[in-house]
Design a protein around this motif. Structure first.
Motif, mmCIF file in Angstrom:
data_model
loop_
_atom_site.group_PDB
_atom_site.id
_atom_site.type_symbol
_atom_site.label_atom_id
_atom_site.label_comp_id
_atom_site.label_asym_id
_atom_site.label_seq_id
_atom_site.Cartn_x
_atom_site.Cartn_y
_atom_site.Cartn_z
ATOM 1 N N VAL A 36 3.251 71.174 67.047
ATOM 2 C CA VAL A 36 2.571 71.911 67.907
ATOM 3 C C VAL A 36 1.040 71.116 67.350
ATOM 4 O O VAL A 36 0.629 70.736 67.003
ATOM 5 C CB VAL A 36 2.053 72.808 66.426
ATOM 6 C CG1 VAL A 36 1.593 73.774 66.569
ATOM 7 C CG2 VAL A 36 3.769 73.565 66.685
ATOM 8 N N PRO A 37 0.325 71.033 68.029
ATOM 9 C CA PRO A 37 -0.693 70.956 68.626
ATOM 10 C C PRO A 37 -2.512 71.611 67.173
ATOM 11 O O PRO A 37 -3.164 70.630 67.127
ATOM 12 C CB PRO A 37 -1.868 71.262 69.805
ATOM 13 C CG PRO A 37 -0.463 71.890 71.153
ATOM 14 C CD PRO A 37 0.856 72.981 69.774
ATOM 15 N N TYR A 38 -2.236 72.574 66.872
ATOM 16 C CA TYR A 38 -3.346 73.300 66.814
ATOM 17 C C TYR A 38 -2.544 73.775 64.838
ATOM 18 O O TYR A 38 -2.555 74.965 65.411
ATOM 19 C CB TYR A 38 -4.142 74.001 66.918
ATOM 20 C CG TYR A 38 -5.326 72.684 67.607
ATOM 21 C CD1 TYR A 38 -5.814 72.195 67.362
ATOM 22 C CD2 TYR A 38 -5.306 72.801 68.922
ATOM 23 C CE1 TYR A 38 -7.026 71.466 67.771
ATOM 24 C CE2 TYR A 38 -5.739 71.951 70.050
ATOM 25 C CZ TYR A 38 -6.806 71.123 69.080
ATOM 26 O OH TYR A 38 -7.826 70.213 70.421
ATOM 27 N N ILE A 39 -2.724 73.064 63.784
ATOM 28 C CA ILE A 39 -2.489 73.972 62.210
ATOM 29 C C ILE A 39 -3.404 74.739 62.090
ATOM 30 O O ILE A 39 -5.007 74.394 61.598
ATOM 31 C CB ILE A 39 -1.709 73.217 62.116
ATOM 32 C CG1 ILE A 39 -0.938 72.560 62.296
ATOM 33 C CG2 ILE A 39 -1.756 73.563 60.062
ATOM 34 C CD1 ILE A 39 -0.008 71.225 61.246
ATOM 35 N N LEU A 40 -3.523 76.300 61.715
ATOM 36 C CA LEU A 40 -4.156 77.064 61.093
ATOM 37 C C LEU A 40 -3.739 76.756 59.802
ATOM 38 O O LEU A 40 -3.554 78.076 59.100
ATOM 39 C CB LEU A 40 -5.055 77.826 61.674
ATOM 40 C CG LEU A 40 -5.587 77.284 63.247
ATOM 41 C CD1 LEU A 40 -5.622 79.347 63.823
ATOM 42 C CD2 LEU A 40 -6.282 76.781 63.546
ATOM 43 N N VAL A 41 -5.132 76.842 58.823
ATOM 44 C CA VAL A 41 -4.738 76.790 57.323
ATOM 45 C C VAL A 41 -5.600 77.980 57.307
ATOM 46 O O VAL A 41 -6.879 78.016 56.794
ATOM 47 C CB VAL A 41 -4.973 75.771 56.017
ATOM 48 C CG1 VAL A 41 -4.614 76.417 55.326
ATOM 49 C CG2 VAL A 41 -3.979 74.824 56.781
ATOM 50 N N ILE A 42 -5.445 79.170 56.411
ATOM 51 C CA ILE A 42 -5.862 80.063 55.366
ATOM 52 C C ILE A 42 -6.124 80.314 54.292
ATOM 53 O O ILE A 42 -4.702 80.759 53.838
ATOM 54 C CB ILE A 42 -5.718 81.702 56.769
ATOM 55 C CG1 ILE A 42 -6.105 80.882 57.508
ATOM 56 C CG2 ILE A 42 -5.716 82.645 56.092
ATOM 57 C CD1 ILE A 42 -5.402 81.734 59.330
ATOM 58 N N GLY A 43 -6.950 80.287 53.718
ATOM 59 C CA GLY A 43 -6.979 80.543 51.811
ATOM 60 C C GLY A 43 -7.737 81.358 51.400
ATOM 61 O O GLY A 43 -8.449 81.662 52.140
ATOM 62 N N ASP A 44 -8.017 81.455 50.590
ATOM 63 C CA ASP A 44 -9.049 81.840 49.658
ATOM 64 C C ASP A 44 -10.689 81.680 50.434
ATOM 65 O O ASP A 44 -11.352 82.552 50.875
ATOM 66 C CB ASP A 44 -9.672 81.862 48.153
ATOM 67 C CG ASP A 44 -8.361 82.447 47.243
ATOM 68 O OD1 ASP A 44 -7.766 83.541 48.074
ATOM 69 O OD2 ASP A 44 -7.878 81.759 46.474
#
Length: 639
Positions: free
Chosen positions: A593-601
């Motif tokens: 997958v070309p882009y990974i978006l990590v979402i946290g606090d």
RNA sequence: GCCGGCGUAGCUCAGCGGCAGAGCGAGGCACUCGUAAUGCCUAGGUCGUGGGUUCAAGUCCCACCGCCGGCUCCA
């Protein structure tokens, strides 16, 4: 004794006729030569010189030298086989060199060689090399040669001798009791060969004729340096890693299953979206360039295929017929008859020409089971087909435009290196000489004007017209045939195609078949191998994967981001599985997958996303809109 | 189609006359976790299909289907 004048590297030498090239080099103090070259002709050190000539020595650094030693390796292979399986049991076919090594076609009585035998054969070959036997060369008369090889029970060699033209010298080479009919060239000692490895064994018909016996072909690769050999072996491994069949399964793109049938492709959702991307692009580009899209049926009445000539000439490649209400129908192996029917739906004026009819037409062809190969060779495939119907005076422009179109499209998919082949009039051609001349001239002119390297396959065209084939070079240097632009002087006649000219008379138009991808299936296969599965962003089935750090706390915001991106037309997936973040990252990486978006606090607070690019690595945190714009820009540029 | 090799769980493969296995994946439970694999448990197989040999066949033999490497063909 007659004397010869031999020029080597500008130095002239007078020698006796029949002196071997090796001796000439010896006199001149030229060391380490593997052979010599006169023009394009390779001469080995064992060959007696018979005429005045100008020569340059061939050293290991020269690519031609490989050919000489590989040839000797094929003889060493042959001798090894004879030693192992018995001199009278092994019948030799041909043993030429290849681009990377050599092979020998053999028949072994009472034994079939399998890949398990290769190590033993290699070992025997190394023995022969270690003994450093001197290699001899001898010229023999035809009768003598026939007797010699008949006595040796070399039936295939005898057949070759009988095929050699009168007046041509017949030479034999050999070492340590081994004799082979051979034109050469060879190195003078078995110890002079380079590094080699036997790679595989396969069947091969004698003389490539399926009615003749099948021999076993043992393949080897060979280079002077171990480094080059290892590099070549690595190349094979690299190719294996890029195998589109493997990638197709791993990335869940497509499936080819027994249950469905050999050579028939199931496009899985991720493959289907990739295919849709290709097809949408294709249609848009065609409309931009004045093509008209059509749809035509999958089956057609036998009468149609009779008129087109397919039933007479293409029948072995067609699926069996079906009967409908007493009429015979066939599944289409080509789209042309339908496109012609579209053309003929009304009287055409010269003012309409050129008419360019395009269709992603799915065709079915019976291919022999042995040739099926993943997406590259299938029985049902979609041609990105078009037929251009034009007046004679438009031919040149049409060809030029079509070739440019094809190259532009291929460039958009990241291919930069092309090889073009023009196939000209064969012996059994139909059509007038004027037609052929006009067409061939247009093809050559178009290629020359574009400044692309091309080769001419003289007489290699189909009987109904000349063509241009475009091959693309992939990331590891392999060539793949894709686009083809093909004149057809046959079908316009058979279907009596016409247009009304400015003279108010009826004229026969020129028709050109063309495909850019070739087939969608094959092109996807090539793309996957070219990119090793890591497709450019605009083609990736999944462009972004959103990963909430905690599947509880961050899920709502992650969904929000997902929804936003989807709305912007970006292909996005949410992975909120109850797994460690690093496990989900690993998974996304493996899925390329070309882009990974990590979402946290941290991201939740400022409506940000933490971006990790497959190619770029961790890009840090940015606003959702900023990321979206970045992405849309890249997609727009076909990155 | 032909020659050779190979078909065992969704995938990759081990087992090669005597109780069908492993890893990954899948499902469940626990852990609530910040940039390439958390742990435990569970399910999953007419061993490609059909015939044969044998007390006994994934295992040996035959045929067929499919896959792989080539050859051939590619109006």
């Amino acid at each position: 004794m007659e004397s010869l004048r031999i020029r080597v590297n500008g130095k002239e030498l007078q020698v006796e006729k029949g002196v071997k090239l090796g001796e000439v080099f010896g006199i001149l103090g030229i060391q380490n030569a593997v052979g010599g070259k006169s023009g394009s002709r390779l001469i080995d050190l064992l060959t007696p010189l018979q005429e005045d000539m100008e020569l340059t020595p061939v050293f290991k650094e020269d690519p031609e030298s490989l050919d000489i030693m590989r040839h000797t390796l094929s003889h060493i292979l042959a001798q090894a086989l004879k030693e192992l399986y018995g001199y009278e049991k092994v019948h030799l076919g041909v043993g030429p060199t290849t681009e990377e090594g050599f092979y020998y076609d053999v028949e072994v009585e009472g034994h079939t060689i399998s890949s398990e035998d290769l190590p033993r054969i290699e070992e025997k070959m190394r023995e022969i090399i270690a003994k450093n036997y001197p290699i001899f060369r001898k010229e023999v008369g035809r009768e003598e040669a026939i007797k010699l090889f008949s006595d040796l029970k070399e039936k295939y060699k005898v057949e070759i001798i009988n095929r050699i033209d009168e007046g041509e010298t017949i030479s034999i080479y050999g070492q340590n009791g081994f004799v082979d009919l051979c034109r050469g060239p060879h190195v003078p000692f078995t110890g002079m060969v380079g590094e080699f490895k036997l790679t595989h064994v396969a069947g091969a018909y004698w003389m490539g004729d399926s009615s003749r016996p099948m021999l076993q072909r043992i393949y080897g690769i060979a280079f002077w340096d171990k480094k080059d050999l290892e590099e070549r072996l690595k190349f094979y491994e690299e190719a294996k890693k890029r195998d589109h069949r493997r990638i197709g399964r791993e990335l869940e793109l497509f499936l080819i299953e027994d249950e469905v049938g050999a050579g028939l492709v199931l496009w899985l959702p991720k493959g289907a979206i990739l295919r849709k991307t290709l097809e949408d692009y294709w249609k848009e580009e065609h409309l931009k360039r004045g093509y008209q899209l059509v749809y035509t049926p999958h089956v057609g009445n036998a009468k149609l295929w009779q008129t087109s000539g397919h039933l007479d000439y293409y029948r072995p490649n067609m699926f069996s017929s079906m009967e409908i209400e007493g009429e015979e129908y066939f599944v289409k192996p080509m789209n042309c008859p339908f496109h012609i029917a579209v053309y003929k739906s009304k009287v055409r004026s010269y003012k309409e020409l050129p008419i360019k009819l395009a269709e992603l037409g799915t065709v079915y062809r019976y291919e022999m089971s042995g040739v099926l190969h993943g997406l590259m060779r299938v029985r049902g495939f979609t041609q990105d087909d078009a037929h251009i119907i034009c007046a004679p005076e438009q031919v040149e422009e049409v060809i030029q435009e079509t070739l440019e179109f094809a190259i532009d499209v291929l460039r958009d998919f990241g291919f930069e290196d092309f090889k073009v082949y023009i196939s000209t009039k064969p012996a059994d051609a139909i059509g007038s000489p004027q037609q052929w001349e006009l067409a061939e001239k247009a093809l050559k002119k178009a290629v020359e004007r574009m400044g692309i390297e091309y080769e001419i396959d003289e007489g290699g065209g189909a009987f109904y017209g000349p063509k241009i084939d475009v091959k693309i070079r992939d990331a590891i240097g392999r060539l793949w045939q894709c686009s083809t632009i093909q004149f057809d002087f046959n079908l316009p006649e058979r279907f009596d195609m016409e247009y009304v000219g400015s003279d108010n008379r009826r004229h026969r138009p020129y028709m050109i078949h063309r495909a850019i991808f070739g087939s969608i299936e094959r092109f996807v296969g090539v793309l996957l191998e070219h990119y090793a599965g890591l497709l450019p962003l605009w083609l990736s089935p999944v462009q972004v994967r959103v990963l909430p750090v905690s599947s509880e706390k961050h899920l709502t915001y992650a969904r929000e981001v997902e929804g936003y991106l989807r709305e912007k037309g970006i292909r996005v997936e949410l992975d909120a599985r109850d797994e460690r973040l690093s496990a989900r990252i690993r998974d996304a990486e493996l899925q390329k997958v070309p882009y990974i978006l990590v979402i946290g606090d941290k991201e939740m607070e400022g409506k940000h996303v933490s971006v990790r690019g497959k190619k770029e690595g961790n890009l840090g945190s940015m606003a959702v809109e900023a990321f979206t714009n970045l992405l849309l820009e890249k997609i727009g540029k076909k990155e």
